[in-house]
Design a protein around this motif. Structure first.
Motif, PDB file in Angstrom:
ATOM      1  N   GLU A  61       0.826  -1.205   0.000  1.00  0.00           N
ATOM      2  CA  GLU A  61       0.000   0.000   0.000  1.00  0.00           C
ATOM      3  C   GLU A  61       0.867   1.264   0.000  1.00  0.00           C
ATOM      4  O   GLU A  61       0.622   2.211  -0.746  1.00  0.00           O
ATOM      5  N   PHE A  86      -5.483  -4.954  -4.284  1.00  0.00           N
ATOM      6  CA  PHE A  86      -4.955  -3.937  -5.202  1.00  0.00           C
ATOM      7  C   PHE A  86      -5.191  -4.275  -6.669  1.00  0.00           C
ATOM      8  O   PHE A  86      -4.926  -3.455  -7.542  1.00  0.00           O
ATOM      9  N   GLY A  96      -6.614   3.654  -8.043  1.00  0.00           N
ATOM     10  CA  GLY A  96      -5.200   3.470  -7.754  1.00  0.00           C
ATOM     11  C   GLY A  96      -4.280   4.432  -8.465  1.00  0.00           C
ATOM     12  O   GLY A  96      -3.131   4.583  -8.078  1.00  0.00           O
ATOM     13  N   GLY A 141      -8.322  -0.601 -10.468  1.00  0.00           N
ATOM     14  CA  GLY A 141      -8.885  -1.396  -9.389  1.00  0.00           C
ATOM     15  C   GLY A 141      -9.919  -2.362  -9.913  1.00  0.00           C
ATOM     16  O   GLY A 141      -9.903  -2.725 -11.099  1.00  0.00           O
TER      17      GLY A 141
END
Lengths: 251, 194
Positions: A90, A120, B11, B48
């Motif tokens: 992360e 993810f 992301g 994602g």
């Protein structure tokens, strides 16, 4: 047509590139951001930054470095080295990395791959596999090649695919550092065994070796370090050579 | 010019922001409906998984806001897929701006999935324009939008698929302009000029 990728790999320790890199065009060849930027300008398709710092301090320096790379460089980059938890991944993705490699931690706890892929997405989880051909078999090693595991290259590769890895970075320990070419036959077997992309690593010494990795090894990408760092092969010339040999590369 | 990057769990938000920094454009990363509505241009990033991301958008009522926007909106990667009607990824009902279903690539040992790497654009038209023909851009995705009437660029992987879309004030790209070097910067500029 999807291009075959050329990936320079930079080893980083305490925020600095290691290996005796010599670039006249760079003010500071030890700066991983400057070197990565130069490679991106020269036609690298992706970059890999591996953190080989042993200390906690070195690791936080690395996360800071990832932020600087992401701000400066406009091509994708993968980071790895000692990644073992969801929090590690992360932190690196939030810092701006596109993909993260896991190796030893995935061997010790294969469920980590499932967890990371669910958290993810598979596309950013690269499983790095170091293997050595001995007694007629490809044995998987952990801990940076120091510890032999009972795993076999192909069965482990299939397992990481099933668990959700998005890509495999295969380093042949027999070929790494030899400059005698990639492990073409093993690459071919690996590539035929899985349906996720495979990155070839270990053994690049000439432009022909890249051609072989793509043509005979059917690798999707090829990674190298010292041939680029020491200027033995220029990315520009390599792309021209591959194109002349009918291999799809990015122009 | 005011640019809003929609803030949610995508992301690649930071990468899109860095790309705009590199071309010296200012922006807000925000989930505030007022700020988004008042912006001149809106960017909807995305990396994602489809269903969890749609849930995230619903919780913040962004699922109602995004289709109602009147200014140019650019969807990127999963952003583009979520702007469609439906995705095969965990059978997800999406925003319904583009009336198509998003499909999964059939992986083979020759055509690996995710479709990862640099691939070329062809038959570019509409907002992109023919200057992008045969340029390489970076993709990483396992699901795709089939060719359709709103396609303004195509890419070939297994079969030709839709690499960019345009419908009214909605624009979208399957690739990652924020990771596509100079070509990607030109794509952002093109959108910002609309």
């Amino acid at each position: 047509m999807l291009a075959k990728r050329i990936i320079p790999c930079l080893d980083v320790k305490n925020g600095r590139t290691v290996k005796g890199i010599n670039f006249e065009s760079l003010k500071d060849a030890g700066d991983p951001v400057e070197l990565g930027f130069l490679y991106s300008q020269q036609g690298a398709d992706e970059l890999v930054y591996l953190d080989i710092s042993a200390s906690q301090e070195g690791r936080s320096t690395f996360t800071e470095l990832v932020k600087k790379v992401a701000a400066k460089i406009s091509i994708p980059f993968t980071v790895g080295g000692g990644v073992s938890t969801v929090e590690d991944v992360e932190k690196l993705l939030n810092a701006g990395a596109d993909k993260v490699t896991v190796n030893t931690a995935a061997i010790e706890n294969p469920n980590l791959i499932n967890t990371l892929a669910a958290h993810f997405g598979s596309q950013c989880i690269v499983v790095a596999i170091d293997a050595k051909f001995e007694s007629g078999k490809w044995a998987v090693y952990s801990h940076g090649g120091r510890k032999k595991t009972p795993l076999n290259l192909i069965t482990w590769a299939k397992e990481v695919e099933t668990r959700g890895a998005g890509e495999i970075l295969f380093t042949s320990m027999n070929h790494d550092g030899t400059k005698d070419g990639f492990a073409v036959q093993a690459l071919r077997e690996l590539s035929d065994a899985v349906t996720i992309p495979v990155i070839a690593s270990g053994g690049a010494g000439s432009m022909k070796h890249f051609k072989e990795a793509f043509e005979l090894g059917t690798a999707d990408a090829a990674l190298a370090a010292s041939v680029f760092h020491f200027g033995q092969i220029s990315l520009h010339d390599l792309k021209i050579y591959l194109r002349k040999n009918d291999i799809a590369v990015r122009n | 010019m005011k640019i809003a990057i929609i803030k949610y769990n995508a992301g690649n938000t930071q990468s899109v922001a860095f790309a705009l920094d590199r071309i010296k454009v200012e922006y807000d990363i925000t989930d505030n409906p007022e700020v988004i509505t008042r912006a001149d241009k809106v960017i909807f990033p995305g990396v994602g998984e489809a269903s969890s991301t749609m849930n995230f958008l619903k919780e913040r009522k962004l699922d109602k806001l995004i289709p109602s926007l009147k200014q140019p909106v650019l969807g990127i990667c999963l952003g583009m897929q979520l702007m469609c009607e439906y995705s095969e990824e965990n059978a997800t009902q999406c925003l319904g701006i583009f009336p198509f279903s998003v499909k999964k690539f059939n992986a083979t040992h020759v055509h690996k999935v995710p479709h990862t790497g640099w691939n070329s654009l062809t038959q570019c038209s509409g907002w992109l324009g023919s200057q992008f023909d045969n340029t390489f851009v970076y993709f990483v995705h396992s699901y795709y939008v089939p060719l359709n009437g709103y396609t303004v660029a195509r890419t070939e992987y297994i079969a030709p698929f839709c690499a960019a879309l345009e419908k009214d004030n909605f624009f979208a790209v399957q690739f990652h302009p924020e990771k596509s070097g100079e070509t990607g910067e030109r794509v952002f500029r093109k959108f910002l000029e609309l």
